[in-house]
Write a protein that holds these residues in place. Sequence first.
Motif, PDB file in Angstrom:
ATOM      1  N   THR A 270       0.999  -1.219  -0.018  1.00  0.00           N
ATOM      2  CA  THR A 270       0.203  -0.044  -0.079  1.00  0.00           C
ATOM      3  C   THR A 270       0.817   1.490   0.114  1.00  0.00           C
ATOM      4  O   THR A 270       0.369   2.356  -0.118  1.00  0.00           O
ATOM      5  N   ALA A 277      -0.844   5.417  -1.219  1.00  0.00           N
ATOM      6  CA  ALA A 277      -0.806   5.336   0.307  1.00  0.00           C
ATOM      7  C   ALA A 277      -1.837   6.422   0.837  1.00  0.00           C
ATOM      8  O   ALA A 277      -2.722   5.996   2.045  1.00  0.00           O
ATOM      9  N   HIS A 280      -5.321   4.781   0.777  1.00  0.00           N
ATOM     10  CA  HIS A 280      -5.447   3.962   1.623  1.00  0.00           C
ATOM     11  C   HIS A 280      -5.570   4.185   3.057  1.00  0.00           C
ATOM     12  O   HIS A 280      -6.587   3.635   3.617  1.00  0.00           O
ATOM     13  N   TYR A 281      -4.901   5.089   3.684  1.00  0.00           N
ATOM     14  CA  TYR A 281      -4.747   5.283   5.009  1.00  0.00           C
ATOM     15  C   TYR A 281      -6.069   6.182   5.221  1.00  0.00           C
ATOM     16  O   TYR A 281      -6.281   6.539   6.437  1.00  0.00           O
ATOM     17  N   ARG A 282      -6.581   6.896   4.200  1.00  0.00           N
ATOM     18  CA  ARG A 282      -7.892   7.630   4.507  1.00  0.00           C
ATOM     19  C   ARG A 282      -9.153   6.867   4.158  1.00  0.00           C
ATOM     20  O   ARG A 282     -10.341   7.440   4.451  1.00  0.00           O
ATOM     21  N   MET A 350       0.739   8.985   5.039  1.00  0.00           N
ATOM     22  CA  MET A 350       0.682   7.620   5.962  1.00  0.00           C
ATOM     23  C   MET A 350       0.290   8.143   7.454  1.00  0.00           C
ATOM     24  O   MET A 350       0.046   7.248   8.248  1.00  0.00           O
ATOM     25  N   GLN A 353       1.235   6.423  11.030  1.00  0.00           N
ATOM     26  CA  GLN A 353       1.730   5.038  10.705  1.00  0.00           C
ATOM     27  C   GLN A 353       3.220   5.249   9.956  1.00  0.00           C
ATOM     28  O   GLN A 353       3.820   3.962   9.736  1.00  0.00           O
ATOM     29  N   SER A 354       3.646   6.233   9.788  1.00  0.00           N
ATOM     30  CA  SER A 354       4.875   6.354   8.887  1.00  0.00           C
ATOM     31  C   SER A 354       5.898   6.908   9.900  1.00  0.00           C
ATOM     32  O   SER A 354       7.100   7.075   9.612  1.00  0.00           O
ATOM     33  N   GLU A 366       6.141  -0.348   6.488  1.00  0.00           N
ATOM     34  CA  GLU A 366       5.781   0.966   6.987  1.00  0.00           C
ATOM     35  C   GLU A 366       7.021   1.459   7.789  1.00  0.00           C
ATOM     36  O   GLU A 366       7.475   2.545   7.770  1.00  0.00           O
TER      37      GLU A 366
END
Lengths: 409, 382
Positions: A270, A277, A280-282, A350, A353-354, A366
């Motif tokens: 992802t 990314a 995905h994270y949203r 991210m 998570q980053s 990650e």
Amino acid sequence: MQDIENFQSSTRAWLEENCPVSMRTAMVQEEVVWGGRNAEFQNPDSEIWLERMAEKGWTCPTWPAEYGGGGLSKEEAIVLSRELARINARPAITSFGISMLGPVLLEYGSHEQKAEHIPKIIRGEIRWCQGYSEPGSGSDLASLKTKAELFGDTYTLNGSKVWTSYADKADWIFCLVRTDFEVPKHAGISFILFDMASEGVSTKPIQLISGQSPFCETFFDDVKVPAANLVGRLNDGWTIAKRLLQHERTMISSFGLASGQSDRGGTTSTVASVEGAAMHYRGDTEKLSDPVLRDQIAQFKIDSAAFASTSQRSIEESKQGQGPNATSSMLKNYGCELNKRRYELLLQAMGSQSLGWEGEGFEADELQVTREWLRSKANSIEGGTSEVQLNVIAKRVLGLPDILSMSKK
Amino acid sequence: MALVLSEDQQLLKDSAKNFCEQSAPVSVLRSLRDSGDKDGFSRDVWNQMVELGWAGMAVPEAYGGFDFGYGGLGVVLEETGKTLVSSPLIATVLLSATAINELGSEEQKQEFLPRIVAGELLFSLAIDEHTTHAPSRIETTAVKSDSGYVLDGKKTFVLDAHVADKLIVVARTSGSRDSENGISLFIVDAKSEGVNISRTSMVDCRNAGNIEFNKVQLSELALLGSCDEAFAGLNKTLDIARIGIAAEMLGSIQQVFDLILDFLKQREQFGVLIGSFQGLQHRAATMYSEIELCKSSVRAALSALDNQESSESEIAELASIAKSKLSEVFFLVSNEGVQMHGGIGMTDEFDIGFYIKRARVAQQFLGDSVFHRDRYATLNGF
């Protein structure tokens, strides 16, 4: 035209037969092949792939066949690189010998030096490192102080280098040394090659903010080097040093971006692309919901695409010219700044998570992004800082006057 | 993808450069402005451009053109951008001949293209209705009647409106305001009853105008392309024009940058040339880098237009890359041009003011950076 078509079909057929299937997948960091006396092959196919490519001289397609190179014309080399890209082939080897030393050795080295070193570079038998920066000589590289004194037909070296990439893993070093202290700084430098196993050479890895240690401090304590290992003329090493830097900048500028990839690549996860990314994270499906981030990502991708066309254009232009020139500074600077932008955007994409360092709560890729983001900060420092590249462009490309020479008047 | 010019394109570029420097320097635009010229362009210069074949550069040979491709038209536009040539090259050739070539019937192509190539007809494309470009935001209506259509509505920012013989009008024949379905194009005689054209005096001294259509009667034959379904062809036309405008901007940007470099190399302050100051050097080097990216974006887009294998979506993407990048860099370079010249950059006597004025108009025309970044993101699925 007919010839080039024949070359294309025979190349395609050869690759079809000789490139192992596992070498036609995205490269993973642990399987990068650096070669050398202590070469490691995490994937046994990569050893086969290197052997086969080296046999054809295609690790260095345009180098003269006389020294084991591919002996291809530029047109043929372009065809080869397209065919490699077509099957998504991994590079058979990653090597400073190929991207930096080889080209200048071919240009400035003696026949004996070429015959000794070029075939081993092509076959990945010797891993090279670069002895340039010193503790007191960063952007002002020419102020370097590592000393080489001639006694009979042997030089004795004393001094130290810093930021030597993989010095602890390298077999040989190409090194800038001072051979005359009495003349202006640029006029007393020589370019010399020696074995890292020589007595008096020691290395110490430097831990970076990313937690990794790709660079070393390198110390020389009465290291004996045969005078025959000096490349080019005595005290004319700065010419070779600058030429090599152009090759280095071309290499650095190509990290992932020159090929037109604004994605991180090397993964199908992802976090492979910034926009992927971000969505995905949203939890976005059709359109990225953060309009500001969306605009910034679009701008980044547009700049990446324009940069990729520019790298491509410089290759097409160099067909008529002489390989890399001062525009390599532009490509180096822009490519590195783009890479840094990519990681800053990826962090934004991210969110928290980053920002993991290690352990639970984060996926492996990650955590890798965190480390890569930190590593990317060195892009605009190594191989000459962005500020130095802008100086080079101003002086060499735009012909703007040099403040230092003006104020001395 | 050919990112370097062919020998033929280089020869054309050299001759175009020569013509623009000799016959259409910035002083021509200046005197058009100062004399309040009623046409807003020099007919004499335009006739010479027609003689040189520029009006038929990308038009197929079958319609009297020279089939030299958009790559050819692109290098001509780049050179006209250097000296800010005000001419029908944009409205008539780049926009309208392209629209006819993309959307027209065989009869329409036969009727209009040879006359455009010969310089006998001037055209204009009327699309925008709002202050920012939005190609599907069309409220001008064309309603079916017994004899054809009746056109009603208003257009703004129409290049060459007051000198055009014919107008290509984007109108809605069905659907709601922002729908891409229901859009149709019509060729309208500029002198038709109910067409009211007013010239607007723009900051770049080029021709533009507003048009009102008041119950304008059109015959069936006025339709360009298919009824209700012209958006795809219109979009392709706009993309070609966006790339052409980017090529023109590239010329202007390079010219401003040349002026900057000249100034940095001859202006002395504090006893040294100001070009020796690192604060200015780094800004110049940054501009140089951005301009290199501009060149590549324009060449990549032009060469895609001349490549039969390019898909519409590839062209759309390259057009948005070129238009957004060039708009952004023209903004940067024109601002730096004024700033680095200091007081002289603010004077009307010095040419740089013409470029910063042109920059803003060119940036806005057919979508600014933000418009094209949004479009690029949509095209790329995010």
